[in-house]
Design an enzyme around this catalytic site. Structure first.
Site, PDB file in Angstrom:
ATOM      1  N   ARG A  14       0.806  -1.301  -0.087  1.00 59.17           N
ATOM      2  CA  ARG A  14       0.049   0.167  -0.033  1.00 59.17           C
ATOM      3  C   ARG A  14       0.850   1.290  -0.110  1.00 59.17           C
ATOM      4  O   ARG A  14       0.385   2.388  -0.616  1.00 59.17           O
ATOM      5  CB  ARG A  14      -1.014  -0.095   1.121  1.00 59.17           C
ATOM      6  N   SER A  41      -4.800   4.587   6.186  1.00 58.50           N
ATOM      7  CA  SER A  41      -4.599   3.169   5.871  1.00 58.50           C
ATOM      8  C   SER A  41      -4.160   2.973   4.518  1.00 58.50           C
ATOM      9  O   SER A  41      -3.514   1.984   4.121  1.00 58.50           O
ATOM     10  CB  SER A  41      -5.803   2.460   5.978  1.00 58.50           C
ATOM     11  N   GLU A  62     -18.882   4.328   0.006  1.00 64.19           N
ATOM     12  CA  GLU A  62     -18.280   4.064  -0.875  1.00 64.19           C
ATOM     13  C   GLU A  62     -19.084   3.937  -2.337  1.00 64.19           C
ATOM     14  O   GLU A  62     -18.529   4.288  -3.176  1.00 64.19           O
ATOM     15  CB  GLU A  62     -17.458   2.585  -0.640  1.00 64.19           C
ATOM     16  N   PHE A  87     -14.473  -3.004   0.549  1.00 62.86           N
ATOM     17  CA  PHE A  87     -15.265  -1.766  -0.041  1.00 62.86           C
ATOM     18  C   PHE A  87     -15.226  -1.386  -1.247  1.00 62.86           C
ATOM     19  O   PHE A  87     -15.998  -0.635  -1.617  1.00 62.86           O
ATOM     20  CB  PHE A  87     -14.886  -0.726   1.152  1.00 62.86           C
ATOM     21  N   ASP A 121      -8.088  -8.287  11.461  1.00 69.58           N
ATOM     22  CA  ASP A 121      -9.510  -7.588  11.272  1.00 69.58           C
ATOM     23  C   ASP A 121     -10.508  -8.850  10.981  1.00 69.58           C
ATOM     24  O   ASP A 121     -11.772  -8.720  11.266  1.00 69.58           O
ATOM     25  CB  ASP A 121      -9.577  -6.689  10.526  1.00 69.58           C
ATOM     26  N   ARG A 171      -1.827  -4.932   2.966  1.00 66.62           N
ATOM     27  CA  ARG A 171      -1.613  -4.273   4.304  1.00 66.62           C
ATOM     28  C   ARG A 171      -0.036  -4.806   4.760  1.00 66.62           C
ATOM     29  O   ARG A 171       0.466  -3.494   5.279  1.00 66.62           O
ATOM     30  CB  ARG A 171      -2.681  -4.628   5.171  1.00 66.62           C
TER      31      ARG A 171
END
Lengths: 318, 283
Positions: A14, A41, A62, A87, A121, A171
């Site tokens: 990212r 993020s 979104e 999303f 998560d 991530r």
């Protein structure tokens, strides 16, 4: 003795997106950025700071973000949307389909935290169906780069490509082993040449494929490792050239087996040159909370899984 | 364009557009005549009096007023108005909903029909796209406006309210949205299906400047849209709640959801056409 690919540092893909976006935006004033409350993020802070007028904070909405991006593209801008992969796809599939794909809008859907390696998560956020969803949409290009350098280069390349793009990244910190080189959409990269089995990997699984190749070599098996960073359009020529040489294939991806890279490769093989193929992918399951590496191992995406599938593919050559 | 509308000429176009609508849906025994007939004055006023545009059509619409249709199912009135305004030959209206046509059942860009900037049909998506163009105009220092029409039933879609919140927060004040408030949706009156409650109060509370008008009264409609135009640039997005009668102009179609998505048969077509004067020539 083959040339070994190594790394000294790890970095998240990212960050490659964030750095690539900033660099692309400095060159092209038509680039605008949109984010749905995940600026940090997505590593879009530097872009936001440098170009506050060209950054749109949409909030947790979104569907609206995809629609606004379609409108900005209609007027000639090059919008980059940023949110988590889940999303960016399943949450907004009809917006991607009607307002972007069918309407042929030049929107870059940039998606972080894809797959199991999102980690703790858990399954609500670990989308494993996004490659399938986006590759099914006419007009969409689908890209899943493998490390920081390649993600940065891909981000800059899609700015110059006209048409909707789904750019998937992740991530966790991940080995940086690719050279800092220009990104060619749709052009597979042969990382290691081999003669017994072709391993086609995408995203985070490319490094695992490289690790698997070393183990196979120790066991006297010569594996070819090919980085398929672009799932659509697929580099069929590179795939066929490799399997014509090795006679069998393994696909490796952080995605459901249904709808993923492996499925696209299977289509190519079935239509053109039939050889045994094995799949390293998630098999019709949701993930769970845990550490990225542990999750990959638990869900059948371990280095040892690639090794075993490679041997099985070779055995099936008969 | 500005004041002093030629109401007689505009009414003539309205009558012809209504003839086009019923003939188009009859020819393919499908399509949505009710909402199309109800919104005829709005489309005719917009494309023949209100908006500044080039009918040679560039999709980006720089330096022009641009229009988005979110409730794409009323494509017949959109296509007829575009053709009558010179975007393409009126003869092409006869291809509506047929194989190889640019006039898809719901508006699309893929076939390159001039006047259409985005696909619509799956409801709730148009307002977001219109906001995107409005933001782009602000970035480019383009002082023209963005017009967007939505249905009232469409207000049941969540994305509309995401967009409404964004537009107010970001002061998208070059945007003039309109809702076709005919009170009908496919399954019945909105009041029975899923009531909108006090729609004016809702948009007020979301931070919009809300105007109301009778959308079938041409002079009142034009005055209202011009009033809306005069409010642009004052920090708030603008909403016109436009009351219309579904099926307006054809007595047996008026005021009922039954003609939302049903085409007239031969007899009904003849009846409808007898009520609508041919003013500038059938296609």
């Amino acid at each position: 003795m083959k040339t070994k690919l190594t790394y000294t540092d790890k970095k998240d893909t990212r960050s490659g997106f964030g750095d690539g976006l900033l660099e692309a935006a400095k060159k092209n004033p038509q680039i605008v950025g949109l984010c749905a409350d995940l600026t940090g993020s997505l590593k879009m802070n530097a872009f936001q700071k440098e170009f506050p007028d060209r950054f749109f904070q949409v909030g947790i909405a979104e569907a609206n973000m995809m629609g606004i991006a379609a409108g900005l593209a209609t007027a000639g801008k090059i919008p980059f949307t940023g949110t988590f992969a889940n999303f960016s796809t399943s949450r907004v599939y009809d917006q991607l389909r009607q307002s972007i794909a069918y309407s042929e809008k030049n929107v870059k859907v940039c998606a972080s935290h894809a797959g199991l390696t999102l980690g703790e998560d858990g399954a609500t956020h670990q989308v494993l169906e996004d490659i399938g969803m986006t590759k099914m949409l006419p007009n969409f290009t689908v890209i899943n780069p493998c490390d920081y350098h390649q993600t940065k280069a891909a981000t800059m390349a899609i700015a110059d490509h006209h048409g909707p793009v789904y750019l998937r990244f992740g991530r966790p910190g991940w080995p940086m082993f690719m050279q800092d080189q220009p990104f060619e959409i749709g052009k597979a990269i042969t990382l290691i040449e081999g003669s017994d089995v072709s391993i086609f990997a995408t995203g985070h699984m490319v490094w695992r494929a490289i690790e698997a190749e070393a183990i196979l070599e120790d066991q006297g098996i010569s594996a070819e490792v090919i980085n398929i960073h672009t799932i659509k359009p697929l580099d069929e020529q590179a795939i066929l050239q490799s399997v014509r040489k090795t006679g069998c294939a393994v696909s490796a991806e952080e995605h459901q087996m249904a709808g993923g890279l492996g499925e696209s490769i299977a289509q190519t093989i079935v239509k053109n040159h039939l050889v045994p193929q094995e799949f390293v992918a998630v098999n019709d399951q949701f993930g769970e909370s845990g550490k990225p590496e542990d999750l990959l191992d638990k869900y059948g995406l371990g280095v040892s899984d690639i090794v075993e599938k490679a041997k099985k593919a070779i055995r099936r050559k008969g | 364009m500005s004041s002093n509308p030629d109401l007689k000429s505009l009414n003539n176009i309205c009558s012809q557009v209504r003839r086009d609508i019923v003939r188009m849906v009859h020819a393919v025994n499908s399509g949505h005549p009710g909402g199309s007939l109800g919104c005829t004055e709005y489309f005719v006023a917009l494309f023949n009096h209100i908006m500044k545009y080039d009918s040679s059509f560039n999709i980006e619409g720089k330096g022009e007023d641009v229009f988005f249709l979110s409730n794409g199912h009323i494509s017949p009135v959109f296509y007829s108005t575009l053709a009558r305004a010179g975007f393409f030959d009126v003869k092409e209206l006869s291809t509506f909903r047929k194989l190889d046509s640019r006039l898809q059942g719901h508006p699309a860009t893929e076939e390159g029909l001039p006047g259409v900037r985005i696909a619509s049909g799956s409801l709730g998506q148009g307002l977001s796209a219109a906001i995107g163009v409005a933001l782009s105009k602000k970035l480019d220092g383009d002082d023209r406006n963005v017009f967007i029409l939505m249905g009232d039933g469409e207000q049941q879609e969540g994305q509309v309210w995401e967009a409404a919140m964004f537009a107010a927060h970001n002061k998208v004040d070059n945007l003039i949205a309109t809702i076709d408030y005919n009170g009908q949706q496919i399954d019945g009156p909105l009041e029975e299906v899923n009531s909108l409650g006090n729609l004016k109060a809702k948009y007020d509370a979301f931070g919009w400047d809300v105007l109301e008008c009778d959308g079938n009264n041409l002079s009142e409609l034009i005055e209202t849209i011009e009033a809306a135009r005069s409010k642009t640039g004052s920090g708030k997005p603008i909403m016109i709640l436009m009351t219309t009668e579904m099926g307006k102009g054809v007595d047996f179609m008026e005021g009922t959801h039954k003609w939302h998505g049903v085409a007239p048969n031969d007899e009904q077509l003849a009846d409808a056409l007898s009520q609508l004067e041919e003013t500038i020539g059938d296609y």
